[in-house]
Design an enzyme around this catalytic site. Sequence first.
Site, PDB file in Angstrom:
ATOM      1  N   HIS A   1       0.425   0.321   9.595  1.00  0.00           N
ATOM      2  CA  HIS A   1      -0.647   0.804   8.687  1.00  0.00           C
ATOM      3  C   HIS A   1      -1.991   1.978   9.618  1.00  0.00           C
ATOM      4  CE1 HIS A   1       0.660  -2.883   6.505  1.00  0.00           C
ATOM      5  NE2 HIS A   1       0.055  -2.178   5.735  1.00  0.00           N
TER       6      HIS A   1
ATOM      7  N   ASP B   1      -0.978  -8.750   0.817  1.00  0.00           N
ATOM      8  CA  ASP B   1       0.124  -8.791   0.213  1.00  0.00           C
ATOM      9  C   ASP B   1       0.909 -10.393  -0.622  1.00  0.00           C
ATOM     10  OD1 ASP B   1       0.300  -5.993   0.188  1.00  0.00           O
ATOM     11  OD2 ASP B   1       2.002  -5.974   1.591  1.00  0.00           O
TER      12      ASP B   1
ATOM     13  N   LYS C   1       6.173  -8.033   2.353  1.00  0.00           N
ATOM     14  CA  LYS C   1       5.616  -7.855   3.713  1.00  0.00           C
ATOM     15  C   LYS C   1       4.820  -9.031   4.586  1.00  0.00           C
ATOM     16  CE  LYS C   1       4.854  -3.585   3.641  1.00  0.00           C
ATOM     17  NZ  LYS C   1       5.300  -3.664   2.231  1.00  0.00           N
TER      18      LYS C   1
ATOM     19  N   GLY D   1       0.953  -1.514  -0.121  1.00  0.00           N
ATOM     20  CA  GLY D   1      -0.349   0.161   0.537  1.00  0.00           C
ATOM     21  C   GLY D   1       1.089   1.832   0.007  1.00  0.00           C
ATOM     22  N   SER D   2      -0.015   2.559  -1.026  1.00  0.00           N
ATOM     23  CA  SER D   2       0.736   3.274  -0.542  1.00  0.00           C
ATOM     24  C   SER D   2       0.589   4.120   0.992  1.00  0.00           C
ATOM     25  CB  SER D   2       0.206   4.605  -1.591  1.00  0.00           C
ATOM     26  OG  SER D   2       0.904   4.688  -2.922  1.00  0.00           O
ATOM     27  N   GLY D   3       1.785   5.069   1.380  1.00  0.00           N
ATOM     28  CA  GLY D   3       1.389   5.781   2.600  1.00  0.00           C
ATOM     29  C   GLY D   3       2.342   5.683   3.076  1.00  0.00           C
ATOM     30  N   HIS D   4       3.120   4.380   2.991  1.00  0.00           N
ATOM     31  CA  HIS D   4       4.930   4.576   3.716  1.00  0.00           C
ATOM     32  C   HIS D   4       6.003   5.407   3.129  1.00  0.00           C
ATOM     33  CE1 HIS D   4       2.368   1.472   5.401  1.00  0.00           C
ATOM     34  NE2 HIS D   4       2.033   0.662   4.340  1.00  0.00           N
TER      35      HIS D   4
END
Length: 330
Positions: A219, A109, A104, A53-56
């Site tokens: 997350h 995922d 991960k 996911g984006s945001g990392h």
Amino acid sequence: MKKIINDVSVVEEEMISGLVKANPDVLSKIEDELIVIRKNPKKDKVAIVTGGGSGHEPAHAGYVGYGMLDAAVAGAVYTSPSVDAIATGIRAVDSGKGTLLIIKNYTGDIINFEMAAEEVEEDDNIMTRKVIVTDDVAVENSTWTAGRRGVAGTVFVHKIAGAKAESGADLDEVAATAQRVVDNVRTMGMAINPSTIPAAGIPGFTLGEDEMEVGIGIHGEPGVRKQKLTSANEIADILLEKILADLDYNHSEVAVMVNGCGGTPLMELYIVYNHLADVLKEKGIRIYKSFVGNYMTSLEMEGFSISLLKLDDEMKQLLDEKAETPAFKM
């Protein structure tokens, strides 16, 4: 909610496009996809593909480039990329030597990467291997996982496996090296303020002014417990105690990462590292190399994690090899 964005529906697309435009000599973007690939990939080498996911940010696309990743496939914020997108990313960087998938340990995922691997093996005859990163010592199971979560220690897997692939090693050798990193890295994190997903508009959890959350993931999920906020030194001791209880680091050389969660000033991260270095020295654990900064974040979450990688001679050599990516240079 305050965010410096245009529209919540396009934050991921605009972020990825901006990253590629800022690094045109290193990165390319696959049209109509949230997939970043190396601009000038080396031929006849094992490809390394990861994502999530984006945001990392800077993970994962910030680590695409020489000596690390060949492709990074992004999903929406805190959401796994689709099977089709992952398969597209694998195909885009295949050079005939096979592809290592670094995953991960989050249920979405794993499912999507495994399905994509099956697809490209059946349809395109692309060999794949996978490693699943499980460095988080905070929990054995969580809302997002069966087993331990994969968190900031994943960056060490990217670096060392990437260097091994760059050396010309075959797929099984690269996968074995990556697995050795997974087996020897441990991470523990905390936060004093949560993150807010743009599309949700509300924080992932709440904390009082005098509280902190110990054992957070990446997350925006809460940790294993809330407790009264204490000093930087005491927080570092809490996290380090859990890490050292999980793996024997006695008389070892280690790579250390103090990773910011996105909203933590570097001043505070270096205060943590100052104490951490002293404690490790007192315990006879030798620091070979240190990394302090934002390596795997959770939007604007305020907090940090500590990762320790127990090194052998080959891992030290590979850690030192050249890397040329937007977010990691050696």
